[in-house]
Design a protein around this motif. Structure first.
Motif, mmCIF file in Angstrom:
data_model
loop_
_atom_site.group_PDB
_atom_site.id
_atom_site.type_symbol
_atom_site.label_atom_id
_atom_site.label_comp_id
_atom_site.label_asym_id
_atom_site.label_seq_id
_atom_site.Cartn_x
_atom_site.Cartn_y
_atom_site.Cartn_z
ATOM 1 N N SER A 198 10.643 -12.106 0.494
ATOM 2 C CA SER A 198 11.028 -10.710 0.381
ATOM 3 C C SER A 198 9.999 -10.101 -0.341
ATOM 4 C CB SER A 198 12.359 -10.668 -0.323
ATOM 5 O OG SER A 198 13.403 -10.996 0.056
ATOM 6 N N GLY A 199 9.324 -10.617 -1.326
ATOM 7 C CA GLY A 199 8.153 -10.152 -2.151
ATOM 8 C C GLY A 199 7.131 -9.623 -1.196
ATOM 9 N N LEU A 200 6.780 -10.504 0.033
ATOM 10 C CA LEU A 200 5.623 -9.917 0.620
ATOM 11 C C LEU A 200 5.748 -8.536 1.003
ATOM 12 C CD1 LEU A 200 5.008 -13.025 2.973
ATOM 13 C CD2 LEU A 200 4.383 -12.629 0.707
ATOM 14 N N TYR A 201 6.730 -8.005 1.549
ATOM 15 C CA TYR A 201 6.673 -6.308 1.878
ATOM 16 C C TYR A 201 6.210 -5.504 0.554
ATOM 17 C CZ TYR A 201 9.243 -8.146 6.183
ATOM 18 O OH TYR A 201 9.776 -8.767 7.262
ATOM 19 N N ASP A 202 6.797 -6.045 -0.443
ATOM 20 C CA ASP A 202 6.468 -5.230 -1.741
ATOM 21 C C ASP A 202 4.993 -5.212 -2.008
ATOM 22 O OD1 ASP A 202 9.003 -4.489 -2.216
ATOM 23 O OD2 ASP A 202 9.352 -6.252 -3.379
ATOM 24 N N ILE A 203 4.520 -6.387 -1.632
ATOM 25 C CA ILE A 203 2.927 -6.699 -1.745
ATOM 26 C C ILE A 203 2.272 -5.675 -0.586
ATOM 27 C CG2 ILE A 203 0.912 -8.111 -1.380
ATOM 28 C CD1 ILE A 203 2.724 -10.216 -2.510
ATOM 29 N N LEU A 204 2.548 -5.773 0.485
ATOM 30 C CA LEU A 204 2.114 -4.840 1.695
ATOM 31 C C LEU A 204 2.123 -3.362 1.199
ATOM 32 C CD1 LEU A 204 0.973 -4.776 4.566
ATOM 33 C CD2 LEU A 204 3.518 -4.464 5.250
ATOM 34 N N TRP A 205 3.211 -2.897 0.839
ATOM 35 C CA TRP A 205 3.106 -1.547 0.651
ATOM 36 C C TRP A 205 2.415 -0.910 -0.455
ATOM 37 C CZ3 TRP A 205 9.354 -2.640 1.420
ATOM 38 C CH2 TRP A 205 9.597 -2.893 2.607
ATOM 39 N N ALA A 206 2.513 -1.837 -1.402
ATOM 40 C CA ALA A 206 1.871 -1.405 -2.633
ATOM 41 C C ALA A 206 0.278 -1.401 -2.531
ATOM 42 C CB ALA A 206 1.969 -2.392 -3.836
ATOM 43 N N ILE A 207 -0.228 -2.626 -1.785
ATOM 44 C CA ILE A 207 -1.678 -2.376 -1.350
ATOM 45 C C ILE A 207 -2.090 -1.072 -0.346
ATOM 46 C CG2 ILE A 207 -3.179 -3.683 0.165
ATOM 47 C CD1 ILE A 207 -2.845 -4.908 -2.501
ATOM 48 N N GLU A 208 -1.307 -0.940 0.560
ATOM 49 C CA GLU A 208 -1.313 0.233 1.521
ATOM 50 C C GLU A 208 -1.345 1.477 0.721
ATOM 51 O OE1 GLU A 208 0.357 0.940 5.917
ATOM 52 O OE2 GLU A 208 1.606 1.502 4.434
ATOM 53 N N ALA A 209 -0.344 1.912 -0.203
ATOM 54 C CA ALA A 209 -0.309 3.250 -0.855
ATOM 55 C C ALA A 209 -1.666 3.163 -1.720
ATOM 56 C CB ALA A 209 0.982 3.025 -1.833
ATOM 57 N N ARG A 210 -1.977 2.074 -2.194
ATOM 58 C CA ARG A 210 -2.939 2.222 -3.258
ATOM 59 C C ARG A 210 -4.471 2.481 -2.418
ATOM 60 N NH1 ARG A 210 -3.903 3.201 -8.546
ATOM 61 N NH2 ARG A 210 -6.012 2.032 -9.410
ATOM 62 N N ALA A 211 -4.542 1.693 -1.412
ATOM 63 C CA ALA A 211 -5.746 2.134 -0.457
ATOM 64 C C ALA A 211 -5.760 3.408 0.165
ATOM 65 C CB ALA A 211 -5.568 1.150 0.880
ATOM 66 N N GLN A 212 -4.724 4.156 0.295
ATOM 67 C CA GLN A 212 -4.656 5.364 0.716
ATOM 68 C C GLN A 212 -4.853 6.511 -0.336
ATOM 69 O OE1 GLN A 212 -0.761 5.377 2.360
ATOM 70 N NE2 GLN A 212 -1.112 4.836 4.446
ATOM 71 N N ASP A 213 -4.809 6.015 -1.612
ATOM 72 C CA ASP A 213 -5.074 6.809 -2.564
ATOM 73 C C ASP A 213 -6.337 7.190 -2.902
ATOM 74 O OD1 ASP A 213 -4.680 8.386 -5.008
ATOM 75 O OD2 ASP A 213 -3.803 6.917 -6.102
ATOM 76 N N LEU A 214 -6.852 8.299 -2.528
ATOM 77 C CA LEU A 214 -8.403 8.830 -2.808
ATOM 78 C C LEU A 214 -8.584 9.068 -3.899
ATOM 79 C CD1 LEU A 214 -8.762 10.885 0.510
ATOM 80 C CD2 LEU A 214 -9.094 8.737 0.057
ATOM 81 N N ASN A 215 -7.559 9.486 -4.994
ATOM 82 C CA ASN A 215 -7.924 9.958 -6.404
ATOM 83 C C ASN A 215 -8.658 8.452 -7.209
ATOM 84 O OD1 ASN A 215 -6.935 12.384 -5.945
ATOM 85 N ND2 ASN A 215 -4.719 11.612 -6.498
ATOM 86 N N TRP A 216 -8.393 7.563 -6.765
ATOM 87 C CA TRP A 216 -9.099 6.327 -7.487
ATOM 88 C C TRP A 216 -10.359 5.658 -6.654
ATOM 89 C CZ3 TRP A 216 -9.643 1.084 -6.867
ATOM 90 C CH2 TRP A 216 -9.037 0.423 -5.809
ATOM 91 N N GLN A 217 -10.411 6.110 -5.480
ATOM 92 C CA GLN A 217 -11.482 5.245 -4.553
ATOM 93 C C GLN A 217 -12.764 5.820 -5.082
ATOM 94 O OE1 GLN A 217 -10.854 2.870 -2.458
ATOM 95 N NE2 GLN A 217 -8.550 2.840 -2.763
#
Length: 217
Positions: A198-217
């Motif tokens: 079950s935890g793999l989906y949490d990992i995926l969504w967290a990585i995706e959200a972080r990668a989309q966040d231009l404020n920290w890139q």
């Protein structure tokens, strides 16, 4: 649900002397073969599991499309100093030894609810082929390079895994995440396997959200 997020902080899922470790460590990856069983599907993501001979803990694999360019996904994965900002229960993470640009020993300490804290030190290795648009990151447990065991904190003895990324023509990222880990302590195997899956989906969504966040890139 809270406990199932325990594995969320494990991604980031042999004993040798310091003089031997660099030469002896082998590339970590899932064993070849198609004996995977589909565990679940959510959107464009699929989770698979596979039995490991001699143990009740299963290895798990996620295949998914991440809605972000590969360079941003890779930056999210490799900037470990940011993990405590977006990974739940990650209380501490630090590089304890750096070997060149692509190898590092990284200590993790997590504080999940309902169970004791966990800690572990990983050897993390990056392999990049920018011309082919392929990025590979793998890790394995190397606790001898990290802090000594701490009373009251369960030390993970098994934590192998990898991220394999490939650039897609549509600008998104094809990702495969593989993990084989034992949460340790007195957690029964069926519950550990459920948390890992079950935890793999949490990992995926967290990585995706972080990668989309231009404020920290």
């Amino acid at each position: 649900m809270a406990f199932l997020k325990l594995c969320f902080s494990l991604f980031i899922l042999g004993v040798f002397s310091p003089s031997e470790i660099y030469a002896e460590v082998q590339r970590v990856q899932a064993a070849p073969g198609d004996t995977w069983d589909k565990a679940s599907t959510r959107g464009q993501a699929v989770v698979w599991t596979r039995e490991v001979p001699g143990t009740s803990i299963k290895e798990v694999k996620l295949e998914a499309v991440i809605d972000a360019p590969i360079e941003r996904v890779w930056r999210t994965l490799t900037r470990v100093e940011h993990y405590t900002k977006f990974l739940p229960y990650m209380d501490e993470i630090k590089v304890v030894k750096q070997e060149g640009m692509d190898r590092a020993y990284v200590y993790h300490r997590i504080n999940p609810p309902l169970v004791s804290q966990r800690d572990y030190t990983l050897l993390v290795v990056n392999e990049v082929d920018t011309e082919k648009g392929r990025y590979y990151r793998y890790w394995t447990q190397k606790n001898q390079f990290g802090p000594k065991p701490i009373k009251g904190i369960v030390r993970l003895l098994i934590c192998d895994g990898s991220w394999s990324l490939t650039a897609r023509e549509d600008g998104r990222t094809q990702a495969t995440y593989w993990l084989y880990t034992d949460l340790g302590g007195s957690i029964p195997a069926w519950l550990a396997n459920s948390a890992n899956t079950s935890g793999l989906y949490d990992i995926l969504w967290a990585i995706e959200a972080r990668a989309q966040d231009l404020n920290w890139q």
